[in-house]
Write an enzyme that holds these catalytic residues in place. Sequence first.
Site: not given
Ligand code: NAP
Length: 495
Positions: A151, A228, A249, A283
Amino acid sequence: MKQYKNLINGKLVDSKSGRTFENRNPADWDEVVGVFPKSNIDDLNDAIAAAKKAYPKWRSIPWPKRSEIMRSVAERMLEKKEELSQIMTREMGKVIKETRGDTQEGIDTALYASVEGRKYFGYTLPSELPNKMCMTRRDPLGVWGLITPWNFPIAIPTWKIFPCLLSGNTAIIKPATDTPASVGELAQILHEAGVPDGVLNVVYGGGGEIGEGMLNHPDIVGISFTGSSDIGMRIGEVCGKTLKRCSLELGGKNGQVVLSDANLELALVGVLWGAYGTTGQRCTATSRLIIEEPVYDTFIEMLKDRVEKLKLGNGLDESVDVGPLVSESQRESVHGYVEIGKKEGAKLITGGEAYTEGECSKGWFYRPTIFIDVKPDMRIAQEEIFGPVLSVIKARDFKDAMDILNGTVYGLSSSIYTNDLNKAHKAIERAETGIVYINAPTIGAECHLPFGGMKQTGNGHREGGWTAYEIFTEIKTVYIDYSGALQKAQIDTWD
Ligand code: NAP
């Protein structure tokens, strides 16, 4: 359409797997933005070996010298700001004014790093014993794994890469599969700005393979993850077993409170920006709107009218307010929550369906949506939807509003609109979130301040500002005895 490659040891290389994947524009799925290597563990192992080899020399370069490279990175990013922003809009859909902001945040983070390298200080403290001094300093840890979401395709990688490298570490970054191009362009800029071979490596590929590979590799000393909460918990668990440092995060379910004494017009523009900016995929997005009873009906009427006027379309069109969702699966997930909300008995007053008119028929668009009369314990008031869906909840009074605000497992950002100074201060004190805004929306963080959340939004670390450097460094406590004698702390006495 550009062909991207992994960056390993300063060289652009294909994956040893021979596999690739495409990244398509979510506003127009006919457009392929780029083709990327679908890497395997062999590629990751090569990258980790390169980062390990580069580490001793890189850490020996003085902080101020490393910070000069960050200045050069900022200058190059500024030159390419428009190009980077357009690529970002094409790869993840958010509107161009927002992707310019995302790129600018990266530039600001590089400039901050360029200064931090000249001022990152430890403490000097008095000793209990004479002729002895005590101090602390901060040192790098080694090779880091950086895992980022889709994002904020430039800003979030820069929050990690710049403090990680400036502190003297080396790294491998695995960008999100949905937004690999921005990190590819960013890495190229770092390379051209003088980051030596092997110091930053980019390995594209799935989280299950490359991400998991990083968690389990013995030469990775720390993982910095944004994504996530589900995946974050998994990462925390694996890192816990090997005591890797791990900063998480994670998700949010942010609320904006509107009290009856608030400037309603100001609160209105705040929630429009907070809930529908980045198509609700932040987020810190405003996902819950908590309105005090006396202004509940009036505010909803004002809100519905403005939400229905938001213009949807391709984010490269400057007049568009709301771009598409990032992917088909994201649209399905958002729509799934809308169906849940209806079943739970919340009242849908606008939106609630895909938007397929005109040019939007080839993209993952979704109508800005409002549910009213939402109860605080409904799933649409508790779970992260990550789309343009706002759940509106009525509060009896200030205390009730704060209870509702705090009544989720998340704790990232909150916003309170009021003109009552006492209530504003009480809200700051009571909010269970890492970030609190008064008379401003839940979004709008600045890169020189700590960023992160309480409860299930993270594990206590803060990115942004000086606190990001605490993640990527180890404190070393130093005692220097210049008495020429054996002095025993706590044992020698003065009698
Ligand atoms: P996500 O599905 O958790 O993926 C985040 C990253 O983790 C991606 O690069 C993903 O790779 C990788 N990943 C997936 N499975 C993994 C595993 N088993 N081991 C290690 N890495 C793995 O999150 P998203 O859909 O990209 O982003 C949205 C989420 O991020 C929301 O929940 C949002 O609130 C959160 N977010 C938080 C912040 C903050 O600062 N608190 C900021 C921005 C976003 P792939 O893409 O290849 O699946």
